[in-house]
Design a protein around this motif. Structure first.
Motif, mmCIF file in Angstrom:
data_model
loop_
_atom_site.group_PDB
_atom_site.id
_atom_site.type_symbol
_atom_site.label_atom_id
_atom_site.label_comp_id
_atom_site.label_asym_id
_atom_site.label_seq_id
_atom_site.Cartn_x
_atom_site.Cartn_y
_atom_site.Cartn_z
ATOM 1 N N UNK A 1 42.112 63.196 43.728
ATOM 2 C CA UNK A 1 41.028 62.280 43.385
ATOM 3 C C UNK A 1 41.243 60.938 44.062
ATOM 4 N N UNK A 2 40.152 60.217 44.301
ATOM 5 C CA UNK A 2 40.228 58.868 44.861
ATOM 6 C C UNK A 2 40.181 57.813 43.767
ATOM 7 N N UNK A 3 40.146 58.247 42.500
ATOM 8 C CA UNK A 3 40.100 57.330 41.366
ATOM 9 C C UNK A 3 41.215 57.678 40.389
ATOM 10 N N UNK A 4 41.847 56.646 39.837
ATOM 11 C CA UNK A 4 42.919 56.868 38.891
ATOM 12 C C UNK A 4 42.961 55.776 37.847
ATOM 13 N N UNK A 5 44.081 55.734 37.106
ATOM 14 C CA UNK A 5 44.212 54.763 36.024
ATOM 15 C C UNK A 5 45.652 54.277 35.948
ATOM 16 N N UNK A 6 45.810 52.974 35.958
ATOM 17 C CA UNK A 6 47.126 52.354 35.772
ATOM 18 C C UNK A 6 47.388 52.302 34.277
ATOM 19 N N UNK A 7 48.409 53.046 33.834
ATOM 20 C CA UNK A 7 48.643 53.203 32.407
ATOM 21 C C UNK A 7 50.115 53.464 32.135
ATOM 22 N N UNK A 8 50.456 53.559 30.857
ATOM 23 C CA UNK A 8 51.835 53.773 30.448
ATOM 24 C C UNK A 8 52.239 55.227 30.604
ATOM 25 N N UNK A 9 51.295 56.152 30.388
ATOM 26 C CA UNK A 9 51.625 57.570 30.295
ATOM 27 C C UNK A 9 52.057 58.202 31.607
ATOM 28 N N UNK A 10 51.438 57.830 32.731
ATOM 29 C CA UNK A 10 51.767 58.484 34.000
ATOM 30 C C UNK A 10 51.500 57.552 35.176
ATOM 31 N N UNK A 11 52.148 57.798 36.329
ATOM 32 C CA UNK A 11 51.940 56.936 37.494
ATOM 33 C C UNK A 11 50.592 57.198 38.151
#
Length: 454
Positions: free
Chosen positions: A306-316
């Motif tokens: 994917x070209x979209x993601x999420x900066x979060x605690x659970x995964x890089x």
């Protein structure tokens, strides 16, 4: 009677230091300031903005033009015309904008011609709309008006029309905040035998580059000032930090037969930074082609890419945007990319929720960009080209420079738009020049004082 001279020297030194502080402070502010939106660039139109009257459109020439949509509902649609310079050419027309708010927004370009009966017929249109979660990232869309198929032997009206009618519009008439846009117009000579050129790949496929040792290199918030990365098949990796609600740009050169892949990675977020937050920060990566179309392709064989993601605690974070190999025949199949030149990589992160009492986060990311494939499949352009009406030979053209990127200016690539006027002299560069001048002044003052002491 000799004492005023040292006093004058001290006064000069004090003034020099004051000037130094003023210039360096101003330079640091100019260099470090992050504008609210990306500067899409372009030369100012005569009259400031495009026409809102379809009966009196603004005339465009080849180049990159600055415009503004919005301010009122009437200003959300602008009308232009472009007069073909080359017989049987392909005219590439793109528009890119920097959305002003989180409201639903979009950009559309529609290109057509007026027939002998005075009727307007559309040749092609395309649009782009904001992405949920990252509404401030640039919008860009483009069309290419020319021959419709590699094996075509006829000359359709969109190919022969001497004048093209262009409409640039907003996605919604209810959004009236001003949006800066840039309109790109580049004309490409026709090719001799497109059927002999490589076919468009049946599916999007590319290798994702491995991240290497990262160089600290922040992207720019301006297309003109985006740092250029090495065109390496192994990939080049840079690191930067993006404050929430920001977007940064880098650029890389892509030739015929090559494809570009951009990968963005980020480690898992610190739990302490996410205290009081109920979701991650959206992160996205996009490519922008020389026509200013914004897009992101993923490998069709990789279902989890994917070209979209999420900066979060659970995964890089690990997101990718790529392209097909650049083949001339891509344009006939509505595949990307279609022209060589500078390609920009845009990385953006979502803003802070305006309803939440939270401080914005800084998102540290690494960007790895690879340009793979040897240059190949270059089209064969004619030795001379003529004008559409009188058949006069066009001066300045050569088969090695088939793209008309500015008036009377041809280039080997579609992004070869020269900077004119005072575009090179940005605030940062003026500050840099001022810093250099003050440095010389202070050095001279120091030498004067040193000689006086001796």
């Amino acid at each position: 009677m000799r004492r005023p001279v040292p006093a004058a020297r001290h006064l000069l030194a004090g003034a020099c230091c004051l000037a130094w502080l003023t210039v360096t402070t101003g330079y640091a502010a100019a260099a470090g300031a992050a504008p609210d939106r990306v500067d899409v660039g372009g030369e100012a139109l005569e009259g400031g903005t495009g026409s809102t009257n379809p009966a009196e459109p603004t005339t465009l020439g080849p180049g990159l033009w600055s415009d503004t949509l919005g301010g009122s509902e009437a200003q959300n649609v602008h009308h232009f015309t472009y007069d073909r310079r080359i017989r049987d050419s392909t005219v590439h027309i793109g528009v890119i904008g920097s959305p002003p708010s989180a409201d639903s927004d979009a950009l559309k370009v529609d290109v057509g011609y007026v027939d002998e009966d005075g009727n307007l017929t559309s040749c092609a249109s395309d649009d782009d709309s904001i992405t949920y979660g990252i509404p401030q990232s640039v919008l860009g869309t483009a069309v290419s008006i020319g021959q419709t198929a590699a094996d075509s032997t006829d000359r359709p009206p969109c190919l022969t029309a001497a004048t093209l009618e262009i409409e640039v519009s907003r996605g919604s008439s209810s959004v009236t905040q001003e949006m800066p846009v840039a309109i790109k117009v580049v004309e490409e000579a026709g090719v001799s035998d497109p059927l002999s050129l490589p076919e468009t790949p049946e599916a999007v496929s590319f290798d994702v580059p491995d991240a290497g040792d990262a160089e600290d290199l922040a992207g720019a918030t301006s297309f003109d000032e985006a740092p250029e990365l090495d065109s390496s098949a192994d990939g080049v990796t840079v690191s930067t930090t993006l404050p929430q609600g920001s977007e940064q740009l880098w650029r890389v050169g892509v030739d015929w037969g090559q494809q570009v892949v951009a990968r963005v990675t980020a480690d898992q977020a610190d739990e302490a930074d996410f205290e009081g937050r109920y979701s991650g920060v959206p992160v996205r990566v996009r490519l922008v082609d020389p026509r200013r179309e914004v897009y992101a392709l993923t490998d069709e064989a990789a279902s989890d890419q994917s070209a979209d993601g999420s900066y979060q605690v659970e995964e890089p974070v690990d997101i990718v945007a790529g392209s097909n190999p650049l083949q001339y025949r891509n344009r006939y199949d509505d595949e990307l990319p279609v022209v060589p030149g500078d390609y920009w990589i845009a990385v953006s992160v979502g803003p802070v929720d305006p309803t939440a009492d939270l401080d914005p986060l800084d998102v540290p990311v690494e960007l790895t960009v690879a340009v793979t494939g040897e240059p190949s499949g270059k089209p064969s352009y004619p030795g001379v080209v003529t004008s559409p009406d009188e058949g006069a030979q066009i001066e300045g053209y050569s088969p090695d420079e088939p793209f008309l990127v500015a008036e009377d200016t041809f280039s080997a690539v579609a992004s070869g738009n020269p900077v004119s006027g005072d575009g090179w002299f940005s605030t940062r560069r003026w500050a840099g020049l001022g810093l250099a001048a003050v440095s010389v002044l202070c050095l001279g003052a120091g030498l004067v004082r040193l000689r006086a002491r001796r």
